[in-house]
Write a protein that holds these residues in place. Structure first.
Motif, PDB file in Angstrom:
ATOM      1  N   MET A  23      24.196 -13.995  -5.684  1.00  0.00           N
ATOM      2  CA  MET A  23      24.273 -14.359  -4.260  1.00  0.00           C
ATOM      3  C   MET A  23      24.089 -15.879  -4.146  1.00  0.00           C
ATOM      4  SD  MET A  23      22.436 -11.148  -2.307  1.00  0.00           S
ATOM      5  CE  MET A  23      23.542 -11.115  -0.889  1.00  0.00           C
ATOM      6  N   GLY A  24      25.155 -16.593  -4.418  1.00  0.00           N
ATOM      7  CA  GLY A  24      25.094 -18.045  -4.428  1.00  0.00           C
ATOM      8  C   GLY A  24      24.770 -18.656  -3.083  1.00  0.00           C
ATOM      9  N   PHE A  25      25.328 -18.097  -2.008  1.00  0.00           N
ATOM     10  CA  PHE A  25      25.039 -18.645  -0.681  1.00  0.00           C
ATOM     11  C   PHE A  25      23.575 -18.432  -0.316  1.00  0.00           C
ATOM     12  CE2 PHE A  25      24.600 -17.970   3.935  1.00  0.00           C
ATOM     13  CZ  PHE A  25      24.868 -19.270   4.351  1.00  0.00           C
ATOM     14  N   MET A  26      23.054 -17.247  -0.586  1.00  0.00           N
ATOM     15  CA  MET A  26      21.657 -16.985  -0.254  1.00  0.00           C
ATOM     16  C   MET A  26      20.737 -17.893  -1.062  1.00  0.00           C
ATOM     17  SD  MET A  26      21.994 -14.862   2.146  1.00  0.00           S
ATOM     18  CE  MET A  26      20.242 -14.701   2.437  1.00  0.00           C
ATOM     19  N   GLN A  27      21.055 -18.110  -2.336  1.00  0.00           N
ATOM     20  CA  GLN A  27      20.245 -19.025  -3.141  1.00  0.00           C
ATOM     21  C   GLN A  27      20.356 -20.463  -2.625  1.00  0.00           C
ATOM     22  OE1 GLN A  27      17.981 -18.368  -5.295  1.00  0.00           O
ATOM     23  NE2 GLN A  27      17.532 -20.492  -5.872  1.00  0.00           N
ATOM     24  N   GLY A 166      28.063   1.004  -6.627  1.00  0.00           N
ATOM     25  CA  GLY A 166      27.043   1.308  -7.617  1.00  0.00           C
ATOM     26  C   GLY A 166      27.101   2.753  -8.065  1.00  0.00           C
ATOM     27  N   HIS A 167      27.295   3.674  -7.115  1.00  0.00           N
ATOM     28  CA  HIS A 167      27.426   5.086  -7.469  1.00  0.00           C
ATOM     29  C   HIS A 167      28.713   5.361  -8.247  1.00  0.00           C
ATOM     30  CE1 HIS A 167      23.884   6.597  -5.508  1.00  0.00           C
ATOM     31  NE2 HIS A 167      24.236   6.116  -4.329  1.00  0.00           N
ATOM     32  N   ASN A 178      30.604  -7.672  -8.546  1.00  0.00           N
ATOM     33  CA  ASN A 178      31.594  -8.324  -7.686  1.00  0.00           C
ATOM     34  C   ASN A 178      31.404  -7.946  -6.222  1.00  0.00           C
ATOM     35  OD1 ASN A 178      32.811  -9.717  -9.770  1.00  0.00           O
ATOM     36  ND2 ASN A 178      34.363  -8.152 -10.152  1.00  0.00           N
ATOM     37  N   ARG A 179      30.928  -6.736  -5.975  1.00  0.00           N
ATOM     38  CA  ARG A 179      30.672  -6.338  -4.594  1.00  0.00           C
ATOM     39  C   ARG A 179      29.492  -7.128  -4.025  1.00  0.00           C
ATOM     40  NH1 ARG A 179      34.104  -4.637  -1.297  1.00  0.00           N
ATOM     41  NH2 ARG A 179      34.770  -2.985  -2.751  1.00  0.00           N
ATOM     42  N   VAL A 180      28.509  -7.407  -4.842  1.00  0.00           N
ATOM     43  CA  VAL A 180      27.400  -8.247  -4.386  1.00  0.00           C
ATOM     44  C   VAL A 180      27.907  -9.658  -4.068  1.00  0.00           C
ATOM     45  CG1 VAL A 180      25.167  -9.254  -5.008  1.00  0.00           C
ATOM     46  CG2 VAL A 180      25.679  -6.877  -5.611  1.00  0.00           C
ATOM     47  N   LEU A 181      28.790 -10.183  -4.912  1.00  0.00           N
ATOM     48  CA  LEU A 181      29.422 -11.466  -4.611  1.00  0.00           C
ATOM     49  C   LEU A 181      30.141 -11.417  -3.265  1.00  0.00           C
ATOM     50  CD1 LEU A 181      31.006 -12.419  -8.069  1.00  0.00           C
ATOM     51  CD2 LEU A 181      29.167 -13.661  -6.921  1.00  0.00           C
ATOM     52  N   ALA A 182      30.831 -10.317  -3.003  1.00  0.00           N
ATOM     53  CA  ALA A 182      31.598 -10.181  -1.763  1.00  0.00           C
ATOM     54  C   ALA A 182      30.678 -10.136  -0.547  1.00  0.00           C
ATOM     55  CB  ALA A 182      32.472  -8.934  -1.819  1.00  0.00           C
ATOM     56  N   VAL A 183      29.547  -9.440  -0.656  1.00  0.00           N
ATOM     57  CA  VAL A 183      28.601  -9.406   0.457  1.00  0.00           C
ATOM     58  C   VAL A 183      28.025 -10.797   0.709  1.00  0.00           C
ATOM     59  CG1 VAL A 183      26.342  -8.536   1.191  1.00  0.00           C
ATOM     60  CG2 VAL A 183      28.019  -6.973   0.230  1.00  0.00           C
TER      61      VAL A 183
END
Length: 274
Positions: A23-27, A166-167, A178-183
């Motif tokens: 999560m680059g933006f959050m960091q 994840g499931h 990649n989904r975490v990147l997308a969020v």
């Protein structure tokens, strides 16, 4: 206490370690002293419906009684939605239908309950989805509409695609990461909008995800999730101690400027400024 507007975003099944690495933006917000970052240990069982209730009421499953995803009934606790309304604040949610079943109506009627607008219910304005693959991009667009059109004091947002992937592919998969990147990319569009409209923002998760593609157990992969707080009343930076998930509800009350329920624990979060 002063009243403020709060957005609470619960990214379903977002692991702490993956949030830190993807999560680059959050960091960026943490590094630029705009956000505080905590490591939260969830309650158990580390399942969705019990932990939605825990986050929104500040009580553990043994108290609120929602001990399984199969427990379909209205909450018996004073949720953040109830408390906000009792204090004259307005509420809204863009969320999975289980949230409606906890606070508005149960069971959820798919052909009637997707859009719940201008109601007298605890969630006064709700846009609810009922497919786990409902796009997170659409969900944040739903939330943006609620923010612009209804201007709620407390807005709850609950995207599901991280959990869904994840499931399907496990937490060790490129698809999950990649989904975490997308969020994170969606948050980079949505959070500046929140801040520009005077909202304080909390981003967290209900539970994590394992390499087996599941959750519900007691491992750090199941239980350790992030908590990002963007508020002038919470000192920015990385906090090292592990905090209880029960702290989220009283934190929301503090930021909203309302008294917590008697059932909530005391707010003992490092960096909270009185």
């Amino acid at each position: 206490m002063q009243n403020n507007k709060v957005v609470l975003i619960v990214v379903d099944a977002l692991r702490f370690d993956t949030a830190c690495t993807h999560m680059g933006f959050m960091q960026h917000l943490v590094e630029r002293k705009i956000a505080a970052r905590y490591k939260v240990c969830s309650e158990v069982p580390s399942l969705s419906r019990p932990l939605y209730e825990t986050i929104l009421t500040g009580t553990p499953p043994i108290v609120h009684g929602v001990t399984s995803n199969m427990t379909v009934r209205l909450s018996t606790q004073n949720s953040l939605f109830h408390l906000a309304k009792e204090n004259g604040l307005t509420t809204a949610a863009a969320a999975y239908y289980w949230v409606s079943e906890l606070y508005n109506r149960a069971p959820f009627k798919h052909m009637e309950d997707r859009l719940q607008l201008d109601t007298q219910l605890p969630i006064e304005n709700g846009l609810f989805y009922f497919e786990d693959h409902y796009p997170d991009s659409h969900l944040f667009a739903d939330a943006a509409w609620l923010m612009d059109q209804k201007q709620p004091d407390f807005l709850y947002i609950h995207p599901m695609n991280v959990d869904d992937d994840g499931h399907k592919f496990t937490a060790d998969s490129a698809q999950y990461r990649n989904r975490v990147l997308a969020v994170d990319a969606l948050l980079s569009l949505f959070i500046p909008k929140c801040l520009a409209q005077g909202y304080e923002v909390i981003v967290t998760a209900d539970h994590g995800m394992t390499s087996d593609g599941n959750h519900g157990g007691t491992t750090v992969e199941d239980r350790h999730v992030p908590l990002f707080v963007m508020s002038k009343r919470v000192k920015a930076g990385i906090k090292d101690e592990i905090v209880s998930q029960l702290q989220i509800a009283p934190l929301c009350c503090y930021l909203l400027g309302i008294e917590p329920s008697d059932e909530m624990v005391s707010l003992l979060l490092e960096g909270v400024q009185s």
